[in-house]
Design a protein around this motif. Structure first.
Motif, PDB file in Angstrom:
ATOM      1  N   THR A  28       0.901  -1.042   0.121  1.00 31.90           N
ATOM      2  CA  THR A  28      -0.017  -0.119  -0.174  1.00 31.90           C
ATOM      3  C   THR A  28       1.000   1.313   0.070  1.00 31.90           C
ATOM      4  N   SER A  29       0.331   2.485  -0.410  1.00 30.80           N
ATOM      5  CA  SER A  29       1.174   3.487  -0.397  1.00 30.80           C
ATOM      6  C   SER A  29       1.444   3.863   1.015  1.00 30.80           C
ATOM      7  N   ALA A  33       5.462   4.165   2.108  1.00 33.87           N
ATOM      8  CA  ALA A  33       6.116   5.656   2.495  1.00 33.87           C
ATOM      9  C   ALA A  33       6.965   5.187   3.990  1.00 33.87           C
ATOM     10  N   ARG A 124       1.058  -0.738  -6.473  1.00 34.95           N
ATOM     11  CA  ARG A 124       0.810  -0.027  -5.188  1.00 34.95           C
ATOM     12  C   ARG A 124      -0.768   0.151  -5.073  1.00 34.95           C
ATOM     13  N   ASP A 125      -1.101  -0.089  -3.933  1.00 34.19           N
ATOM     14  CA  ASP A 125      -2.599  -0.053  -3.760  1.00 34.19           C
ATOM     15  C   ASP A 125      -3.489  -1.115  -4.688  1.00 34.19           C
ATOM     16  N   GLN A 129       1.356   1.564 -10.706  1.00 38.46           N
ATOM     17  CA  GLN A 129       1.187   2.907 -10.635  1.00 38.46           C
ATOM     18  C   GLN A 129       2.917   3.203 -11.166  1.00 38.46           C
ATOM     19  N   ILE A 131       6.008   5.094 -10.592  1.00 36.68           N
ATOM     20  CA  ILE A 131       6.889   5.997  -9.633  1.00 36.68           C
ATOM     21  C   ILE A 131       8.103   6.055  -9.785  1.00 36.68           C
ATOM     22  N   ASP A 135      11.635   5.916  -5.376  1.00 34.86           N
ATOM     23  CA  ASP A 135      10.882   5.483  -4.485  1.00 34.86           C
ATOM     24  C   ASP A 135      10.538   4.121  -4.323  1.00 34.86           C
ATOM     25  N   ASP A 140       8.263  -4.085  -2.906  1.00 32.42           N
ATOM     26  CA  ASP A 140       7.694  -3.640  -3.955  1.00 32.42           C
ATOM     27  C   ASP A 140       7.357  -4.672  -4.956  1.00 32.42           C
TER      28      ASP A 140
END
Length: 201
Positions: A28-29, A33, A124-125, A129, A131, A135, A140
């Motif tokens: 998830t984001s 993070a 992601r989520d 995505q 990115i 990041d 991932d």
């Protein structure tokens, strides 16, 4: 990597994902993070950038400049100050021109690097995505297509007709076929057919 999946190529993908607290649908984001704070950006450390003074000083280190400086000292020692001053002016003008060109080139490269941002596609989520490569974090799930470069060292979960050019690592001139599976823990990097490495394509 510095976490439990250090020998990730010798473990089943599901076990690696479990140890990394991830799934086939990625993170998830919020998790990403938190991991970015914990592990830092996914980038190689760059060497120290040249300072203005070091660039200027570097212009006067070449053998020709040193020979001309010796000629200047010799001319002054032999009582010929005009020749010594002429040689010294030539050295200074040459050094300042070289410094100006090198400083302009260095600033241009730095400006280009600041503009260019390489991206990678990850889950992601539970959606794809794009990115920035910096990041990407452990856990991932990255999606690669023909022509892509792996943004980090990756374990292959699924593949179809996947070949990687690993010449930068192994010197092998032909692409190597890669596929999901297991390789023994002691396998050398060039023999790990279930792994993609950052810097290859």
């Amino acid at each position: 990597m510095g976490h439990p999946a250090d020998l990730f190529w010798s473990l089943p993908p599901e076990e690696v994902l479990r140890q990394l607290g991830s799934t086939r649908r990625g993170l998830t984001s919020v998790e990403a993070a938190e991991r970015l704070k914990q592990y830092g950006p996914n980038s190689l450390k760059r060497g120290p950038r040249f300072t203005t003074f070091s660039l200027l000083l570097g212009q006067f280190k070449s053998p020709i400049i040193l020979i001309l400086l010796a000629a200047t000292v010799l001319a002054l020692f032999l009582g010929d100050p005009v020749d010594g001053v002429i040689i010294l002016v030539i050295i200074l003008v040459s050094g300042l021109l070289g410094f100006w060109q090198e400083k302009s080139a260095t600033d241009a490269v730095a400006g280009l690097l600041a503009i260019v941002q390489i991206k990678a596609t990850v889950w992601r989520d539970a959606v794809n995505q794009d990115i920035p490569v910096e990041d990407i974090v452990p856990g991932d799930v990255v999606l690669l297509n023909a022509g892509n470069m792996p943004p980090a060292d990756c374990l292959i979960i699924e593949s179809k007709d996947l070949f990687a050019d690993e010449a930068t690592l192994t010197g092998e001139t032909y692409p190597v076929e890669k596929e999901a599976g297991l390789t023994p823990a002691g396998t050398v990097p060039g023999g790990r057919t279930n792994v993609l490495y950052m810097g290859t394509h």
